[in-house]
Design an enzyme around this catalytic site. Structure first.
Site, mmCIF file in Angstrom:
data_model
loop_
_atom_site.group_PDB
_atom_site.id
_atom_site.type_symbol
_atom_site.label_atom_id
_atom_site.label_comp_id
_atom_site.label_asym_id
_atom_site.label_seq_id
_atom_site.Cartn_x
_atom_site.Cartn_y
_atom_site.Cartn_z
ATOM 1 N N ASP A 48 6.400 -9.964 17.850
ATOM 2 C CA ASP A 48 6.722 -8.734 18.588
ATOM 3 C C ASP A 48 8.206 -8.621 18.931
ATOM 4 O O ASP A 48 8.783 -7.528 18.881
ATOM 5 C CB ASP A 48 5.908 -8.660 19.894
ATOM 6 C CG ASP A 48 4.504 -8.135 19.668
ATOM 7 O OD1 ASP A 48 4.057 -8.113 18.498
ATOM 8 O OD2 ASP A 48 3.834 -7.748 20.648
ATOM 9 N N ASN A 92 2.436 -4.708 14.705
ATOM 10 C CA ASN A 92 1.503 -4.175 15.708
ATOM 11 C C ASN A 92 2.094 -4.353 17.112
ATOM 12 O O ASN A 92 1.369 -4.557 18.084
ATOM 13 C CB ASN A 92 0.146 -4.874 15.592
ATOM 14 C CG ASN A 92 -0.956 -4.075 16.276
ATOM 15 O OD1 ASN A 92 -0.729 -2.973 16.778
ATOM 16 N ND2 ASN A 92 -2.153 -4.634 16.324
ATOM 17 N N SER A 169 0.860 2.440 30.068
ATOM 18 C CA SER A 169 2.078 2.440 30.897
ATOM 19 C C SER A 169 3.323 2.337 30.027
ATOM 20 O O SER A 169 4.427 2.635 30.470
ATOM 21 C CB SER A 169 2.045 1.267 31.875
ATOM 22 O OG SER A 169 2.222 0.050 31.177
ATOM 23 N N ASP A 311 -4.337 -7.636 29.891
ATOM 24 C CA ASP A 311 -4.104 -8.644 28.849
ATOM 25 C C ASP A 311 -4.756 -9.993 29.155
ATOM 26 O O ASP A 311 -4.792 -10.863 28.273
ATOM 27 C CB ASP A 311 -2.595 -8.857 28.622
ATOM 28 C CG ASP A 311 -1.945 -7.683 27.912
ATOM 29 O OD1 ASP A 311 -2.638 -6.693 27.607
ATOM 30 O OD2 ASP A 311 -0.718 -7.751 27.664
ATOM 31 N N GLU A 339 -4.750 -4.316 20.322
ATOM 32 C CA GLU A 339 -4.692 -4.891 18.977
ATOM 33 C C GLU A 339 -5.978 -4.653 18.189
ATOM 34 O O GLU A 339 -5.997 -4.604 16.963
ATOM 35 C CB GLU A 339 -4.399 -6.389 19.052
ATOM 36 C CG GLU A 339 -2.943 -6.738 19.287
ATOM 37 C CD GLU A 339 -2.469 -6.530 20.714
ATOM 38 O OE1 GLU A 339 -3.081 -5.738 21.465
ATOM 39 O OE2 GLU A 339 -1.454 -7.156 21.080
ATOM 40 N N HIS A 382 -4.253 -11.725 18.663
ATOM 41 C CA HIS A 382 -3.796 -13.007 19.208
ATOM 42 C C HIS A 382 -4.584 -13.422 20.447
ATOM 43 O O HIS A 382 -4.887 -14.594 20.646
ATOM 44 C CB HIS A 382 -2.302 -12.929 19.516
ATOM 45 C CG HIS A 382 -1.897 -11.770 20.384
ATOM 46 N ND1 HIS A 382 -0.944 -11.845 21.364
ATOM 47 C CD2 HIS A 382 -2.334 -10.479 20.448
ATOM 48 C CE1 HIS A 382 -0.802 -10.688 21.955
ATOM 49 N NE2 HIS A 382 -1.628 -9.833 21.404
ATOM 50 N N ARG A 383 -4.918 -12.443 21.298
ATOM 51 C CA ARG A 383 -5.600 -12.826 22.551
ATOM 52 C C ARG A 383 -7.071 -13.201 22.328
ATOM 53 O O ARG A 383 -7.635 -13.964 23.111
ATOM 54 C CB ARG A 383 -5.450 -11.733 23.612
ATOM 55 C CG ARG A 383 -3.987 -11.456 23.929
ATOM 56 C CD ARG A 383 -3.716 -10.896 25.283
ATOM 57 N NE ARG A 383 -2.324 -10.484 25.352
ATOM 58 C CZ ARG A 383 -1.277 -11.310 25.521
ATOM 59 N NH1 ARG A 383 -1.462 -12.611 25.681
ATOM 60 N NH2 ARG A 383 -0.038 -10.847 25.537
ATOM 61 N N LYS A 408 1.859 -13.301 17.134
ATOM 62 C CA LYS A 408 2.316 -12.043 17.742
ATOM 63 C C LYS A 408 3.087 -12.302 19.038
ATOM 64 O O LYS A 408 4.088 -11.656 19.306
ATOM 65 C CB LYS A 408 1.116 -11.118 18.006
ATOM 66 C CG LYS A 408 1.524 -9.729 18.507
ATOM 67 C CD LYS A 408 0.337 -8.786 18.592
ATOM 68 C CE LYS A 408 0.757 -7.335 18.835
ATOM 69 N NZ LYS A 408 1.164 -7.021 20.188
HETATM 70 O O1 LIG Z 1 4.844 -2.753 28.953
HETATM 71 C C1 LIG Z 1 4.428 -3.812 28.475
HETATM 72 O O2 LIG Z 1 5.192 -4.758 28.212
HETATM 73 C C2 LIG Z 1 2.982 -3.955 28.230
HETATM 74 C C3 LIG Z 1 2.078 -3.103 28.815
HETATM 75 C C4 LIG Z 1 0.616 -3.214 28.642
HETATM 76 O O3 LIG Z 1 0.176 -2.157 27.812
HETATM 77 P P1 LIG Z 1 -0.453 -0.773 28.401
HETATM 78 O O4 LIG Z 1 0.505 -0.195 29.343
HETATM 79 O O5 LIG Z 1 -0.614 0.023 27.146
HETATM 80 O O6 LIG Z 1 -1.756 -1.153 29.057
HETATM 81 C C5 LIG Z 1 0.215 -4.548 28.011
HETATM 82 O O7 LIG Z 1 -1.108 -4.485 27.556
HETATM 83 C C6 LIG Z 1 1.125 -4.932 26.871
HETATM 84 O O8 LIG Z 1 0.772 -6.170 26.316
HETATM 85 C C7 LIG Z 1 2.548 -5.053 27.333
HETATM 86 C C1 LIG Z 2 -1.615 -5.286 24.202
HETATM 87 C C2 LIG Z 2 -0.703 -6.153 23.793
HETATM 88 O O1 LIG Z 2 0.413 -5.846 23.095
HETATM 89 P P1 LIG Z 2 1.165 -4.489 22.739
HETATM 90 O O2 LIG Z 2 0.473 -3.340 23.392
HETATM 91 O O3 LIG Z 2 2.554 -4.683 23.249
HETATM 92 O O4 LIG Z 2 1.120 -4.415 21.240
HETATM 93 C C3 LIG Z 2 -0.851 -7.606 24.091
HETATM 94 O O5 LIG Z 2 0.120 -8.365 23.871
HETATM 95 O O6 LIG Z 2 -1.912 -8.035 24.543
#
Ligand SMILES: O=C(O)C1=C[C@@H](OP(=O)(O)O)[C@@H](O)[C@H](O)C1
Ligand SMILES: C=C(OP(=O)(O)O)C(=O)O
Length: 424
Positions: A48, A92, A169, A311, A339, A382-383, A408
């Site tokens: 990422d 992704n 968010s 997460d 994901e 990954h999770r 990831k």
């Molecule tokens: O702003 C960020 O760094 C993130 C916000 C979250 O997503 P959402 O806001 O789509 O829930 C989270 O799931 C993602 O892994 C990272």
């Molecule tokens: C949802 C995740 O990642 P992102 O939305 O940043 O792809 C995550 O890392 O669990």
């Protein structure tokens, strides 16, 4: 495929985890928009963040990667984007897709951002609509509200954007980080309730570190005054709280003790509150300024709203398997657009181990029983891989398919999990 060998006895370890993905990718964006050289230390190096750094490089914002010391050096261009025509690919990485989409409206050229097949199913329309209200020319290429996106950069006017808060968010973090570079003040109004609020707190705090103020009016409106400039700085990334959750869970599941160093009491990462959930299940938790320790105990199930920490829900699912009584997780329907459809994935894989689980629109319920041997599908998530591996610490015959998908956010996860056996 990797088979997880159960741990005999309990875990007793002090561990460090990689730097936060969320902070690393935010810092790369704000450093790119600052004027001059910024350094980002304890940064995460994973798919990422590499997609983010290489995209910025292609855009003409040089980033030096010193992976051996977890450091990025960013040569920011003060809000300008040198490249005129570019196609970017971000795999992704939701943060890279959303943050770059907003940032590229500041450019002067035509940019396309694409990702893997799953990324093409992850919605982005609400962000595009928000950016259009601020004067940008951005579209979903196939007109389906998902990537690829095409940005015809011409600078951002600013003004008012009303954006739905129920899906991600990341749209708000993206708008906020770009806002100071708009020509006029920016007001972002949240329509409905904002999900994953803690990530917006992290964005506001990070922007502050780079010299920009955001006014947050109770997550209903956000105000960013124009004329503010990001200042090049040195930024040290704290440990990743989502990554830490797997080690806290290992303590809970084995009845052992794990201290994670590099994240502590003043962290704004919502996922650090995973330890509060473990506490409510019976664990003991001690928090220092730069470490958090979990001591496992006899566990009981919980009924919990995880809306602020989506997460770590899969981590909780793994712990719930070893608790007495049911666990119900609520208010996480956004898990369905990450994901993979994570609610469906958790329920499927628990059932594969013979554990009864009920799927709800906004979460699931688990009725624990001893897991039977199974090969766990990870759906390139990954999770799923990291969480379900934890079940193998206490049950025999648990194998994880496609374990490489942890790259990831946590490329050496399985080595660090293995190290728990001997302590660290
Ligand atoms: O702003 C960020 O760094 C993130 C916000 C979250 O997503 P959402 O806001 O789509 O829930 C989270 O799931 C993602 O892994 C990272
Ligand atoms: C949802 C995740 O990642 P992102 O939305 O940043 O792809 C995550 O890392 O669990």
């Amino acid at each position: 495929m990797i088979e997880i060998k159960p741990i005999t006895g309990t875990v007793d370890a002090i561990v460090t985890v990689p730097g936060s993905k969320s902070y690393t990718n935010r810092a790369l964006i704000t450093a790119a928009l600052a004027d001059g050289e910024s350094t980002i230390t304890n940064a995460l190096f994973s798919d990422d963040t590499k997609y983010m750094a290489s995209s910025l490089n292609v855009l003409g914002i040089p980033i030096e990667e010193q992976q051996d010391v977890n450091k990025f050096i960013v040569h920011g261009k003060g809000g300008t984007i040198p490249a005129r025509q570019t196609n970017l690919f971000v795999g992704n990485a939701g943060t890279a897709m959303r943050f770059l989409t907003a940032m590229l409206t500041l450019g002067n050229g035509v940019y396309e951002i694409d990702g893997v097949t799953r990324m093409r199913q992850r919605p982005i329309q609400d962000l595009l609509d928000g950016l259009r209200q601020l004067g940008a020319d951005v579209i979903s290429k196939h007109n389906d509200g998902c990537p690829p996106v095409i940005i015809r950069g011409k600078g951002l006017n600013g003004g008012l954007a009303v954006v739905k808060g129920d899906l991600s968010s990341q749209y708000f973090s993206a708008l906020l980080m770009t806002a100071p570079c708009a020509k006029k003040d920016v007001i972002i109004e949240v329509k409905g309730n904002l999900v994953s609020k803690r990530y917006v707190d992290m964005t506001v705090a990070l922007m502050r570190e780079f010299g920009v103020n955001v006014e947050n009016n109770d997550y209903k409106t956000f105000f960013v005054k124009s004329g503010q400039h990001y200042k090049a700085t040195h930024y040290e990334v704290e440990g990743d709280a989502s990554a830490a959750s797997y080690f806290f869970a290992a303590a809970a599941i084995t009845g052992g003790k794990v201290r994670v160093v590099g994240i502590g009491s003043d962290s704004l990462q919502g996922d650090i509150h995973f330890v509060d959930v473990l506490k409510s299940m019976g664990c003991k938790v001690v928090i220092g300024s730069n470490w958090v320790e979990v001591l496992g105990n006899s566990l009981h199930g919980v009924d919990v709203d995880m809306g602020d920490m989506p997460d770590v829900v899969q981590t909780l699912a793994a712990v719930a398997v070893f608790a007495h009584g049911k666990t119900r997780v609520r208010n996480v329907k956004t898990m369905r657009i990450k994901e993979t459809d994570r609610i469906a994935a958790v329920v499927n894989e628990l059932r594969r181990m013979g554990i009864s689980a009920v799927e709800y629109e906004d979460g699931f319920e688990i009725e624990p029983s001893p897991p039977r041997p199974a090969q766990i599908e990870t759906y390139d998530d990954h999770r799923m891989a990291m969480s379900f591996a934890l079940i193998g610490l206490r049950s025999t015959g648990i194998s994880i398919k496609n374990p490489e998908c942890v790259s990831k956010t946590f490329p050496d996860y399985f080595q660090r999990l293995e190290a728990l056996r001997g302590g660290l």
